[in-house]
Design a protein around this motif. Sequence first.
Motif, PDB file in Angstrom:
ATOM      1  N   MET A  11       0.860  -1.094  -0.111  1.00  0.00           N
ATOM      2  CA  MET A  11      -0.112   0.052  -0.137  1.00  0.00           C
ATOM      3  C   MET A  11       0.838   1.277   0.079  1.00  0.00           C
ATOM      4  O   MET A  11       1.801   1.246   0.711  1.00  0.00           O
ATOM      5  CB  MET A  11      -0.933  -0.154   1.391  1.00  0.00           C
ATOM      6  N   ASP A  13       0.528   5.338   1.074  1.00  0.00           N
ATOM      7  CA  ASP A  13      -0.594   6.134   1.353  1.00  0.00           C
ATOM      8  C   ASP A  13       0.171   7.548   1.366  1.00  0.00           C
ATOM      9  O   ASP A  13       1.482   7.855   1.779  1.00  0.00           O
ATOM     10  CB  ASP A  13      -0.463   5.857   2.969  1.00  0.00           C
ATOM     11  N   THR A  33      -4.430   2.139   9.485  1.00  0.00           N
ATOM     12  CA  THR A  33      -4.669   1.654   8.329  1.00  0.00           C
ATOM     13  C   THR A  33      -3.377   0.707   8.267  1.00  0.00           C
ATOM     14  O   THR A  33      -3.544  -0.451   7.833  1.00  0.00           O
ATOM     15  CB  THR A  33      -4.657   2.555   7.049  1.00  0.00           C
ATOM     16  N   ALA A  34      -2.240   1.055   8.781  1.00  0.00           N
ATOM     17  CA  ALA A  34      -1.162  -0.075   8.414  1.00  0.00           C
ATOM     18  C   ALA A  34      -1.319  -1.083   9.410  1.00  0.00           C
ATOM     19  O   ALA A  34      -0.902  -2.127   9.080  1.00  0.00           O
ATOM     20  CB  ALA A  34       0.054   1.005   9.033  1.00  0.00           C
ATOM     21  N   VAL A  37      -3.831  -3.372   7.423  1.00  0.00           N
ATOM     22  CA  VAL A  37      -3.375  -4.043   6.337  1.00  0.00           C
ATOM     23  C   VAL A  37      -2.211  -5.134   6.677  1.00  0.00           C
ATOM     24  O   VAL A  37      -2.204  -6.001   5.939  1.00  0.00           O
ATOM     25  CB  VAL A  37      -2.919  -3.176   5.076  1.00  0.00           C
ATOM     26  N   GLU A  38      -1.559  -4.746   7.761  1.00  0.00           N
ATOM     27  CA  GLU A  38      -0.609  -5.916   8.253  1.00  0.00           C
ATOM     28  C   GLU A  38      -1.339  -7.039   8.583  1.00  0.00           C
ATOM     29  O   GLU A  38      -0.821  -8.365   8.306  1.00  0.00           O
ATOM     30  CB  GLU A  38       0.263  -5.363   9.340  1.00  0.00           C
ATOM     31  N   TYR A  45       4.283  -1.267   3.494  1.00  0.00           N
ATOM     32  CA  TYR A  45       3.300   0.110   3.736  1.00  0.00           C
ATOM     33  C   TYR A  45       4.125   1.190   3.318  1.00  0.00           C
ATOM     34  O   TYR A  45       5.367   1.389   3.945  1.00  0.00           O
ATOM     35  CB  TYR A  45       2.729   0.247   5.230  1.00  0.00           C
ATOM     36  N   THR A  72       3.481  -1.105  14.159  1.00  0.00           N
ATOM     37  CA  THR A  72       3.188  -2.489  13.525  1.00  0.00           C
ATOM     38  C   THR A  72       4.439  -3.364  13.889  1.00  0.00           C
ATOM     39  O   THR A  72       5.536  -3.067  14.632  1.00  0.00           O
ATOM     40  CB  THR A  72       3.197  -2.468  11.946  1.00  0.00           C
ATOM     41  N   VAL A  77       8.162  -1.132   5.943  1.00  0.00           N
ATOM     42  CA  VAL A  77       7.617   0.008   5.867  1.00  0.00           C
ATOM     43  C   VAL A  77       8.830   1.000   5.324  1.00  0.00           C
ATOM     44  O   VAL A  77       9.777   1.103   5.352  1.00  0.00           O
ATOM     45  CB  VAL A  77       7.277   0.712   7.395  1.00  0.00           C
TER      46      VAL A  77
END
Length: 162
Positions: A11, A13, A33-34, A37-38, A45, A72, A77
């Motif tokens: 993703m 962002d 959101t992170a 989605v994780e 991300y 996360t 990332v």
Amino acid sequence: MNTLVKPKLAMLDLVTVRENGTVGEALNIARATARHVENLGFTRYWLAEHHNMPGIASSATAVLVGHIAGATSRIRVGSGGIMLPNHAPLVVAEAFGTLAELYPGRIDLGLGRAPGTDQQTMRALRRDRIETEADFPREVAELQRLLGPRQPEQQEGRPGFM
């Protein structure tokens, strides 16, 4: 019979500020959101760098990468990407080298050569230094050197992260 390979999902962002929302709310939404989605199995991300743009809260990309990585546990990332004309390679190397030490195996550094902003903001970011397309390969090489393993001929106290 062929079996389907599960695709790796990522993703990007922009960390947009919602209408009537705040930057703080946008940052909290990005963190949530992170995490989400994780949990869904995404593998990356990434955060985009944009400066001086109302409605986008991703100007301090390295700070946001640390914020998301700290919230996360498995997802990679990173930046999609750091606009190298806006930053000295040493500053990028120090920020992302530090992040890589804090979150081993989870930090990505994507680079771009566009300014990601208007001319006035670009001048404010790099002061009087005006970049050209010809500078990009040299600055990428400098960044690779700064983030790479120390060479025997390099002094102990050299500038850079490593």
